[in-house]
Write an enzyme that holds these catalytic residues in place. Sequence first.
Site, PDB file in Angstrom:
ATOM      1  N   ASP A   1      -5.746   2.837  -3.723  1.00 27.48           N
ATOM      2  CA  ASP A   1      -7.133   2.751  -2.812  1.00 27.48           C
ATOM      3  C   ASP A   1      -7.205   3.982  -2.087  1.00 27.48           C
ATOM      4  OD1 ASP A   1      -5.255   2.066  -1.140  1.00 27.48           O
ATOM      5  OD2 ASP A   1      -6.384   0.146  -0.504  1.00 27.48           O
ATOM      6  N   ARG A   2      -5.950   4.773  -1.673  1.00 28.25           N
ATOM      7  CA  ARG A   2      -6.173   5.932  -0.882  1.00 28.25           C
ATOM      8  C   ARG A   2      -6.406   7.493  -1.637  1.00 28.25           C
ATOM      9  NH1 ARG A   2      -2.607   5.640   4.616  1.00 28.25           N
ATOM     10  NH2 ARG A   2      -3.027   3.892   5.193  1.00 28.25           N
ATOM     11  N   ASP A  27      -2.065   6.667  -3.520  1.00 27.32           N
ATOM     12  CA  ASP A  27      -1.040   5.921  -2.844  1.00 27.32           C
ATOM     13  C   ASP A  27      -0.656   4.701  -3.528  1.00 27.32           C
ATOM     14  OD1 ASP A  27      -3.280   4.195  -2.596  1.00 27.32           O
ATOM     15  OD2 ASP A  27      -2.330   3.311  -0.751  1.00 27.32           O
ATOM     16  N   LYS A  85     -11.694   0.350  -0.615  1.00 33.27           N
ATOM     17  CA  LYS A  85     -11.693   2.062  -0.809  1.00 33.27           C
ATOM     18  C   LYS A  85     -11.108   2.450  -2.462  1.00 33.27           C
ATOM     19  CE  LYS A  85      -7.493   2.636   2.007  1.00 33.27           C
ATOM     20  NZ  LYS A  85      -7.331   1.126   2.593  1.00 33.27           N
ATOM     21  N   GLU A 143     -12.697   6.633   5.877  1.00 34.31           N
ATOM     22  CA  GLU A 143     -11.499   6.343   6.905  1.00 34.31           C
ATOM     23  C   GLU A 143     -10.921   7.725   7.015  1.00 34.31           C
ATOM     24  OE1 GLU A 143     -10.347   2.064   8.101  1.00 34.31           O
ATOM     25  OE2 GLU A 143     -10.181   2.209   6.012  1.00 34.31           O
ATOM     26  N   GLU A 144     -10.300   7.857   8.177  1.00 34.51           N
ATOM     27  CA  GLU A 144      -9.356   8.942   8.280  1.00 34.51           C
ATOM     28  C   GLU A 144      -8.147   8.798   7.578  1.00 34.51           C
ATOM     29  OE1 GLU A 144      -6.422   8.341  10.041  1.00 34.51           O
ATOM     30  OE2 GLU A 144      -7.079   6.296  10.482  1.00 34.51           O
ATOM     31  N   ARG A 188      -0.941   5.780  16.773  1.00 30.82           N
ATOM     32  CA  ARG A 188      -1.652   7.011  16.488  1.00 30.82           C
ATOM     33  C   ARG A 188      -2.416   7.749  17.428  1.00 30.82           C
ATOM     34  NH1 ARG A 188      -0.212   5.760  11.249  1.00 30.82           N
ATOM     35  NH2 ARG A 188      -0.535   3.685  10.086  1.00 30.82           N
ATOM     36  N   SER A 193       0.714  -1.258  -0.050  1.00 27.46           N
ATOM     37  CA  SER A 193       0.078  -0.142   0.118  1.00 27.46           C
ATOM     38  C   SER A 193       0.876   1.133   0.039  1.00 27.46           C
ATOM     39  CB  SER A 193      -0.989  -0.110   1.450  1.00 27.46           C
ATOM     40  OG  SER A 193      -1.802   1.019   1.138  1.00 27.46           O
ATOM     41  N   HIS A 194       0.591   1.960   0.974  1.00 27.79           N
ATOM     42  CA  HIS A 194       1.387   3.452   1.169  1.00 27.79           C
ATOM     43  C   HIS A 194       2.747   3.337   1.533  1.00 27.79           C
ATOM     44  CE1 HIS A 194      -0.565   2.200   4.854  1.00 27.79           C
ATOM     45  NE2 HIS A 194       0.360   2.973   5.565  1.00 27.79           N
ATOM     46  N   ASP A 248      -1.114   1.371  -3.987  1.00 23.65           N
ATOM     47  CA  ASP A 248      -1.774   0.475  -4.747  1.00 23.65           C
ATOM     48  C   ASP A 248      -3.247   1.340  -5.114  1.00 23.65           C
ATOM     49  OD1 ASP A 248      -2.721   0.688  -2.047  1.00 23.65           O
ATOM     50  OD2 ASP A 248      -3.596  -1.271  -2.074  1.00 23.65           O
TER      51      ASP A 248
HETATM   52  C1  G16 Z   1      -4.983  -0.070   5.627  1.00 21.85           C
HETATM   53  C2  G16 Z   1      -6.573  -0.592   5.490  1.00 21.85           C
HETATM   54  C3  G16 Z   1      -7.393   0.676   6.134  1.00 21.85           C
HETATM   55  C4  G16 Z   1      -6.774   1.261   7.315  1.00 21.85           C
HETATM   56  C5  G16 Z   1      -5.359   1.615   7.047  1.00 21.85           C
HETATM   57  C6  G16 Z   1      -4.939   2.245   8.368  1.00 21.85           C
HETATM   58  O1  G16 Z   1      -4.997   0.799   4.581  1.00 21.85           O
HETATM   59  O2  G16 Z   1      -7.023  -0.992   4.399  1.00 21.85           O
HETATM   60  O3  G16 Z   1      -8.580   0.228   6.005  1.00 21.85           O
HETATM   61  O4  G16 Z   1      -7.512   2.473   7.697  1.00 21.85           O
HETATM   62  O5  G16 Z   1      -4.909   0.419   6.744  1.00 21.85           O
HETATM   63  O6  G16 Z   1      -4.406   1.175   9.169  1.00 21.85           O
HETATM   64  P1  G16 Z   1      -3.370   1.219  10.478  1.00 21.85           P
HETATM   65  O7  G16 Z   1      -3.814   2.639  11.183  1.00 21.85           O
HETATM   66  O8  G16 Z   1      -3.579  -0.042  11.207  1.00 21.85           O
HETATM   67  O9  G16 Z   1      -1.962   1.536   9.939  1.00 21.85           O
HETATM   68  P2  G16 Z   1      -3.930   0.537   3.379  1.00 21.85           P
HETATM   69  O10 G16 Z   1      -4.241   1.700   2.442  1.00 21.85           O
HETATM   70  O11 G16 Z   1      -2.380   0.455   3.882  1.00 21.85           O
HETATM   71  O12 G16 Z   1      -4.534  -0.735   2.950  1.00 21.85           O
END
Ligand code: G16
Length: 544
Positions: free
Chosen positions: A282-283, A278, A377, A364-365, A497, A113-114, A280
Amino acid sequence: MSIQKVSTRPFKDQRPGTSGLRKKVTTFQQPHYLENFIQSIFDVIGEIKGKTIVLGGDGRFHNKEALQIIIKMAAANGIGRTMVGLGGILSTPAASCVIRKHNLLGGIILSASHNPGGPKGDFGVKYNVENGGPSPGHVTESFYRRSLEINTYCFFDAPDVDLEQLGENRIGDMVVEIFDSVADYAGLMERLFDFDRMKELFSSGKFSMVYDGMNAVTGPYARAIFEGRLGAPLGTVINGDPLPDFGGIHPDPNLKHARELVEIMNSENAPDFGAASDGDGDRNMILGRRFFVTPSDSLAILAANADLVPGYSGGLSGIARSMPTSMAADRVAEALGIQCYETPTGWKFFGNLLDAGKVTLCGEESFGTGSDHMREKDGLWAVLFWLNLLAAKEEPVKKIVQDHWRKFGRNFYSRHDYEGLEPDSANGLMDHLRESLTCLMGKYFGNYEVEIADDFSYTDPVDGSLSTGQGIRIIFRGASRIVFRLSGTGTEGAILRVYLERYEIDTERQDQDTQEALSDLIIIANNIAQIHTRTGRDMPSVIT
Ligand code: G16
């Protein structure tokens, strides 16, 4: 060419986190590491013989090598057809779209992801189920349990497949179809949004936009949609080529990491609209001219204006947000007379609500927004939703947001991340918070009186499953909140966080600086959690 049964030994660290198994590239490069986890998936997802899956990744370092291994394992395990994104590229939303459109068994997405990429960066594996969404917690837990007992995996000894040529290949009885995932995805977007109106916006000459692909997966999708189908000028998409190390960019679309975009949007001749996605895809991050839209506000604003967008003009069935996301969307839901659901962090928690038709929009935030059009997302979807609003309203981003605050009140909101903490001190801090909960009830911090102090738990309204320990909530009278939780997506140490929120109804005070508006809560959060004493940190690593 033949099927081999390869002996292996379990790795003890293959428990998926918030979103799949994420580790350093070097961890995944250990012999058998990837294979063990993939075999664990194949072993527990039920009947796979002759079924079709989709496969691809965000293009990060190790993507192509891993894809070749998985293709050969899929063939050896009896999968009938594997659809692979051209060049091995497949965004998370596109995977969800393809699974749903073609009624597939599921999909494997290679992404962290990010998180940063490159040889020293991160890698990851996610499995999405037949509704197109992430595996629910009980499924990922069964992958983990299987990974602890695995002793062989199946592998087809065959030459590599050419991922750069569209068309069909064969490994044993399995067809490997290299397909263009951009076309399916762009087609879906065309059905949801008013492309004609957005085209007019671009051709009017009065509107400009910049989209930052962060050298990650969305570049090809964004070019095809913005510069191709919508007629935006060439160059609207920057950093549009997926690169194995993202060109050194940390592909997390926030004010710290999307630096180039932020500089452009803060410059003298800034475009009207800026956005980024991001690793992949989705963000999303949404920016106006010298103006940042928080993801929480973005969800609320999309919901409040959904009637302007063709795919949503029939009304919303409900809204869902993760617990740490601000309560701005709750006020919109109330005004619309619909339910707003509060779920734990993780897109997987929205799946049941979407499948049951209880919600249309989710957010989501953590820069994630989406809808019932798929079960992930969707970064580009959110950007197109905003673009559609801008075309329909013909107003600047900033005015749309400020008008929203004037009508609903403003939820000042910020997240403070403390990265790379010693796991013991981070866990100690959370334990201490848990132990303090009962003493906090009714306590005053300046003018703030604690109304609720708990460790969030969630009972899924559809299947009744219970998820506990989902974050410490300190809720004050008057709807201000502090939430503490540890990230489930980091790969180095622990990430604390801290989510801060204050509601402001007074229109005269809604345009203050966010950190200033939250300054009392920031001090209270530090006192309650003893952040400095327990972690040695004076400042967060990232503020969003
Ligand atoms: C993933 C999940 C999201 C979540 C985020 C943050 O995002 O798909 O639903 O809100 O992680 O997670 P954490 O606060 O546990 O790091 P992504 O974009 O990384 O797949």
